[in-house]
Design a protein around this motif. Structure first.
Motif, short mmCIF file in Angstrom:
data_model
loop_
_atom_site.label_atom_id
_atom_site.label_comp_id
_atom_site.label_asym_id
_atom_site.label_seq_id
_atom_site.Cartn_x
_atom_site.Cartn_y
_atom_site.Cartn_z
N PHE B 181 -74.36 -6.67 -58.91
CA PHE B 181 -74.89 -7.01 -60.03
C PHE B 181 -76.39 -7.38 -59.98
O PHE B 181 -76.42 -8.31 -58.91
CB PHE B 181 -74.05 -7.76 -60.99
N TRP B 182 -77.28 -6.67 -60.37
CA TRP B 182 -78.83 -7.05 -60.44
C TRP B 182 -79.26 -7.29 -58.98
O TRP B 182 -80.11 -8.09 -58.44
CB TRP B 182 -79.08 -8.60 -61.00
N MET B 184 -78.08 -8.43 -56.30
CA MET B 184 -78.22 -9.97 -55.82
C MET B 184 -77.40 -10.13 -54.52
O MET B 184 -77.05 -11.20 -54.10
CB MET B 184 -77.44 -10.95 -56.67
N TYR B 198 -82.99 -21.99 -62.30
CA TYR B 198 -83.58 -20.61 -62.33
C TYR B 198 -84.84 -20.48 -63.38
O TYR B 198 -84.53 -20.82 -64.64
CB TYR B 198 -82.64 -19.48 -62.60
N ASN B 207 -76.21 -16.92 -60.87
CA ASN B 207 -74.96 -15.91 -60.81
C ASN B 207 -73.75 -17.09 -61.15
O ASN B 207 -73.57 -18.08 -60.24
CB ASN B 207 -74.76 -15.61 -59.38
N PRO B 208 -72.81 -16.70 -62.34
CA PRO B 208 -71.91 -17.69 -62.15
C PRO B 208 -70.84 -17.72 -60.98
O PRO B 208 -70.24 -18.99 -61.27
CB PRO B 208 -71.28 -17.01 -63.60
N CYS C 76 -85.44 -5.56 -59.79
CA CYS C 76 -84.60 -6.60 -58.93
C CYS C 76 -84.91 -6.28 -57.38
O CYS C 76 -84.25 -5.65 -56.64
CB CYS C 76 -83.05 -6.35 -59.18
N VAL C 99 -86.51 -19.05 -57.77
CA VAL C 99 -85.74 -18.64 -56.60
C VAL C 99 -85.15 -17.39 -56.68
O VAL C 99 -85.27 -16.56 -57.75
CB VAL C 99 -84.56 -19.80 -56.50
N PHE C 100 -84.56 -16.68 -55.88
CA PHE C 100 -83.77 -15.49 -55.83
C PHE C 100 -82.48 -15.73 -56.36
O PHE C 100 -81.85 -16.84 -56.16
CB PHE C 100 -83.74 -15.06 -54.17
N GLY C 101 -82.09 -14.96 -57.45
CA GLY C 101 -80.62 -14.95 -57.96
C GLY C 101 -80.38 -14.75 -59.17
O GLY C 101 -79.48 -14.64 -59.78
N ALA C 102 -81.35 -13.96 -59.66
CA ALA C 102 -81.17 -13.08 -61.06
C ALA C 102 -81.97 -11.81 -61.13
O ALA C 102 -81.77 -10.87 -60.35
CB ALA C 102 -81.60 -14.33 -62.13
N ARG C 103 -82.72 -11.68 -62.25
CA ARG C 103 -83.69 -10.51 -61.99
C ARG C 103 -85.13 -10.83 -62.57
O ARG C 103 -85.35 -11.84 -62.89
CB ARG C 103 -83.16 -9.49 -63.13
N GLN C 104 -85.78 -9.78 -62.57
CA GLN C 104 -87.19 -9.83 -63.04
C GLN C 104 -87.75 -10.99 -62.12
O GLN C 104 -88.99 -11.40 -62.52
CB GLN C 104 -87.26 -10.36 -64.39
N HIS C 105 -87.57 -11.13 -60.86
CA HIS C 105 -88.35 -11.94 -60.07
C HIS C 105 -89.37 -11.19 -59.11
O HIS C 105 -89.22 -10.91 -58.11
CB HIS C 105 -87.24 -12.77 -58.91
N GLY C 334 -71.10 -11.48 -62.63
CA GLY C 334 -72.70 -11.66 -62.67
C GLY C 334 -73.01 -12.26 -64.09
O GLY C 334 -72.17 -12.86 -65.01
N GLN C 335 -74.38 -12.46 -64.44
CA GLN C 335 -74.83 -13.14 -65.48
C GLN C 335 -74.70 -12.50 -66.89
O GLN C 335 -74.63 -13.34 -68.08
CB GLN C 335 -76.50 -13.45 -65.26
#
Lengths: 542, 542, 542
Positions: B181-182, B184, B198, B207-208, C76, C99-105, C334-335
């Motif tokens: 997902f995304w 990651m 974040y 990420n959960p 991503c 930080v890394f770990g979601a999107r749009q980074h 995921g988120q």
């Protein structure tokens, strides 16, 4: 009460100056306040001074019969200074140095800031200290206004020195601050840090004694800097006296500068005010007058209010000499841009312009107008305002933003003073034992910090027939923001109590009434509401 | 239930000790809890230990017939330690290292913190492990209380190692966390970072699954540290047993420490509580007793409540042995300064003092008083509390502050337990399959994390005649905080459903009722209100 | 209006693909949108491309008769890229790199981001630019969605260059921004910083002209990046045209990308929408159609709404060609994890699935269905939406979070458009002078930024018989976000006014009505409420 206005010659083309001065003059305004943000135009590069435009404007103003209040431009260090010395810029409670691009970006303990800002102050003093049309000085703009504290390394070192000077040994400091609590004891002065924001997932905060000393230290730095400006200006003053003032920020936006300390060495008490509330306008007028009776000036007053004339009457009836409107024209650009002040952006006079014009003409015929200050009634009632107690209350509020933590000023103004407010009678605002002299009634809300000299003065005041009103938190703490573990003698001698009042036994606002000597004392619940204060004031029959 | 009190010898001059111990004794208090913040007085410089004052106090207490609960002072590292090793201090979710100047400023994964804090624990254990008047130990103070998580490099490395140990390959971790997902996906364990905040202009978060593992990791670090303290103290215990406990933080201020894991190796379940709500007091009493039946102590309880006596009766009727008040005297200084506890700042006994005195004397005559624990009624009803499900709910709340995200504990306590609360009957709090034994009714709110062993136990429980109450989110996720894409067998076998309940078909709180084997099951809407839960409990007829 | 759905082949095992495609097909869906977050699966290591799975999926989709919209996965960046080039990741307004770990980074001005993201775009274009089953491209995902601005050093340098290119000399910039205010004058372009958050204890903020230019600059960077993707894709397109679109974020979550600029070089206007409000759905449909008449696609639409069918009818009646649901299945991990979309997590069709199925079958029989766009009624009314005016309003709100500052879009949509909304009639949304052509009525709310060409167009429009409705803030500022100090000619010529309207003389919503030439103009109070706008619309009789 005569009229002035803030004007920004540097914002306008020269051909505009004549039109604006004409319009200012026609309103019956007699003074213009200028130059307080003009550093980049007065010294566009390091050491390169440009006085011509200011000379010309002052001369032109004189031609229009307008006197000039000249401001030192130190609230806005120019880009060349902060580029060469980034440590001019303050560091916030998170430890982040601010950016360039607004105002008040200066640390009052930064050596390059002190050096270069005092240099331009001195140069201005030399150039204009003998100018016949410069009739007064304003220092800076709203000292400590939006940037209330800095947490940089210069401040840290200065703070450590201040603590060393005050406490002498680190053991003494540990003892008086109670640092045994949570093992917060220091071994050396150079371990003490500024009270940066304590970062925790829950409600932890810094030691309240540390915060108290940092409040004092931050105010002192501003007072010290102000005195340096005064010294330089006085040194170069030639011929007749040119009174020096500064424009203080109202308390509801921050209690961080100790007014009596700041004002002591000034010639005039100056203040800014933006309010439509008559009791609040009256409070600030009374406080400003009490700080310098006979030399109380309003340096900024927002004209865009519905009740401008009414507000002006409040000030006139409370000893104000000079009433300066901020500002003549709206700024089209920058962070305070807008559409109208005394005139609109496109130059038309507004209702406020007409109020001022009417004011100046209505008073021009009678004998009162020749003096700036008209006679007015003083009530014989004093209201105590203690900055140190205000700081204690500010510090004790957990987690709130600084500008939300104004419990003390809000209580004093909107709860206590409001209940005392009358249209045609002023009260004295008091901050030390000397101020008690000559009053028949003294009201002392939320004075939580104990002060032995003041305690003695209160006892004498009552003994001599005064009516003393205090709140139930009176004198509970010492100057280190630590609770006393013995009650002060006023409790046993005057109140007949053997302990502090923690939980009142009654729900009535008045917890205790005593006659003593020729006078009497009333203890009011510290949480009394506005309507409860009204009932207290009614009982006092003042 | 017998009485103790927290006392701070290091805050007082020696001449004061006698007066205070006298007053403590006269209240009928039998124990004093001391030293949990005294590191700077026990080791003022690195390796320089000062035991004399503590020796003297313990001896003096013995003279007054007062037993001592001795605390390890590890929650407050002194200045010399953090000065030499700044990495003792935790880093917050923004990546900012905290400052010195309050408490809890320690990272549980910091090597110098572990080294020096365990050194002083061992030294205390050696010195007092054979002291006749030291009858019990409290570890630290409120582990993980205000500093719930650290995000420093020590933690990052330890977390990466923990993930390596658990998942073995990075592909396995990517697969189970759904890192596709995304995009990651990680390539190596050393690319995994702690879930720092974040930063985005809108609602992005971590990420959960990462958050879930970090919740587990952060709790584990505390449990591991606690076990190290236990090991050292036991090693040096001489003669009779000195039970070891710690004072846990109540859940409404944070669910971040896994209580069953923390308590497992302790001798006594200890907890702090500040509450005036009887159902909440009862819940914590029941939970604490369930964790260690026969060894349930309240280590701190705020005396400044209106219903102190009533609250004490709640605890007495729910198996509490020792009831310790926080604290004897108010602190004049520091971050928790105040005006009164059992006595006022100026030393006068308060109403709370008199409540304790009356309590101790009223129970001194009858036979019940010779045991600390009185017999009490247990209802046969169990309430499930699952820390991992609580973490899932904490993580799923976007953007809220940690202390605002207590959906799970608040729901369990204020909605479910409140509907079950009766004055004279306690319930068992359950956290695993073993705890189900012997109950006739089991209530399992918001248990969203699936656990196969537990599922089996629930099925057996119903089959054997139990009444099982679950909420509609039961077992929807796995231990990685990922939704299941197949329903667990309890859904098909027991509920007769072929899918999860997403949108209930009815507005009634009870979504499903089934008899099965000798028992029955009820599925309640996970969003049921307090009054809806009351109707559920009524239907259960328990 | 035909149906598409977002699908994530990389989230599923291959055996699942068939089951899912079968179910998609059976709903009457004709297109799947794929791959927009799959960079880590397409290029798991630097330069190592994996196309096989994507090839296979596209082929399999073709077997099911499903066309593919292929997305570039650039939103991503994978871990290897950000590890090697940390400057790919944006820096927030506090100066903190994310930080890394979601999107749009990703920073749109970061050279490594541009290099590596455009490389994968080109590789995809080469590989799929001739694939018969790839019928369209979506660029990226929600450009500038959650990461609206970056404040890194790459951005700073690019911004300085942009300012140099625009203003030529620093004196010109100082003059036009009004930097004399608060001595904010620069000496060189390289002294200009990005408008990081101004840190003060009270309400200071950055220069509104700086903020305005940074709004423009941040939007331009996204538009420029989008055009680079378009260029690469077109370059490698083989055979029939494959239209290119992107999925824009709705305005209520941010107005930071200038839609007309972004859409100009695209073939299709694409937008995402999550709403249950019919007037809001209609507004976005009208705006999207106006941007590209005949090529208006909805790229994401949340199916979990009560009124799905009703919303779809809105779009069908407003020129939408393709309606793409986000998404077929919920994400377990995921988120954005959840329980249901068109099917549940466990695979059962939901009510939304049935709505789509019914939709596709109901339209399959009649002649209308063979075209994607049905005929619809256009009202002849235009509503103006100006991104630059929106930015001015965003900037002028002190201290609010970006996503709380949506005064302009909220007003245009929920106050003005809502009063115009009718179920069966669409309005044209207009953003420049060209768009006025052919309208009988033009409504221009909150257009505060002056534009001479537009002013001329408005005058011609009225002269030729149009009804023009503006608000009282019309044309008060220039493009540098500075108030005009002369009124534009529309005020004198058309309104007959000699100054701006600052304080309306009436409480009526309509401040001025004028007939002029063949047409008329109405000036509405800029603070008019929804019901006041309804009365204005009633008066217009449209």
């Amino acid at each position: 009460m005569k009229l002035g206005v803030a004007y920004y010659p540097e914002h306008n083309k020269r051909e505009q100056w004549n039109r604006d001065l004409e319009q200012i003059k026609e309103a019956g305004i007699e003074r213009v306040r200028i130059a307080e943000f003009a550093w980049s135009r007065l010294e566009p590069n390091n050491g390169e001074f440009r006085w011509e435009w200011l000379d010309q404007f002052i001369t032109l103003a004189e031609e229009y019969g307008l006197e000039v209040i000249l401001c030192t431009p130190t609230a806005c260090p120019p880009i060349w200074l902060v580029e060469e010395f980034p440590d001019v810029i303050p560091v916030d409670e998170e430890g982040r140095r601010n950016v360039f691009g607004a105002r008040q970006h200066r640390c009052y303990n930064s050596p390059p800031y002190l050096h270069y800002s005092l240099r331009i102050v001195e140069r201005m003093a030399i150039r204009y200290g003998s100018n016949a049309n410069v009739v007064a000085w304003q220092l800076d703009n709203e000292f400590g206004g939006e940037q209330k504290r800095c947490y940089c390394d210069h401040c840290k070192a200065a703070f450590q020195n201040a603590m060393k000077a005050k406490y002498d040994t680190i053991d003494e400091l540990n003892e008086r601050w109670g640092n045994v609590f949570w093992s917060m004891e220091y071994q050396r002065f150079d371990q003490i840090a500024t009270p940066k924001k304590y970062k925790a997932d829950l409600w932890l905060k810094n030691n309240p004694s540390l915060e108290m000393e940092y409040s004092r230290f931050s105010s002192d730095a501003i007072v010290r800097y102000s005195r340096e400006q005064i010294r330089l200006i006085r040194q170069h003053n030639v011929g007749e006296s040119r009174p020096i003032t500064t424009n203080r920020f109202p308390l509801n936006w921050g209690d961080n500068v100790h007014w009596p300390e700041l004002v002591r060495d000034l010639d005039v008490a100056g203040i800014d005010l933006y309010s439509e509330h008559l009791h609040e306008i009256a409070f600030y007028a009374d406080f400003n007058y009490s700080l310098k009776p006979g030399a109380s000036w309003f340096m900024e007053y927002g004209p865009n209010v519905k009740n401008l004339r009414e507000g002006m009457e409040q000030l006139r009836g409370r000893g104000c000499d000079w009433f300066t409107v901020f500002k003549f024209k709206p700024f089209p650009f920058g962070q305070e841009q807008g559409l109208q002040e005394l005139v609109t952006l496109t130059g038309e006079p507004t209702d406020s312009y007409r109020v001022l014009q009417e004011w100046s003409s209505s008073y021009s015929g009678d004998s009162v107008s020749v003096t700036k200050v008209v006679p007015f009634v003083q009530s014989g009632v004093g209201l105590f305002f203690d900055f140190e107690s205000s700081w204690v209350y500010t510090i004790s509020v957990w987690g709130a933003q600084i500008h939300h933590r104004m419990h003390y000023p809000n209580y004093v103004i909107d709860t206590v003073y409001k209940s005392l407010y009358r249209e045609n009678e002023s009260h004295r605002i008091v901050w030390d034992a000397d101020g008690v002299e000559g009053l028949h009634t003294l009201i002392v809300p939320l004075h939580i910090v104990h002060d032995r000299a003041l305690e003695d003065a209160f006892l004498r005041f009552v003994d001599n027939g005064g009516a003393l009103v205090v709140t139930s938190d009176l004198f509970q703490k010492n100057a280190e923001n630590v609770f006393l573990d013995e009650i002060p003698r006023i409790y046993s001698e005057l109140f007949g109590l053997s302990s502090f009042i923690v939980r009142p036994a009654t729900e009535e606002p008045v917890l205790l009434r005593k006659s003593w000597g020729a006078g009497k004392v009333i203890v009011v619940n510290k949480d009394a509401t506005p309507s409860e204060w009204e009932s207290v004031v009614k009982e006092l029959n003042i």
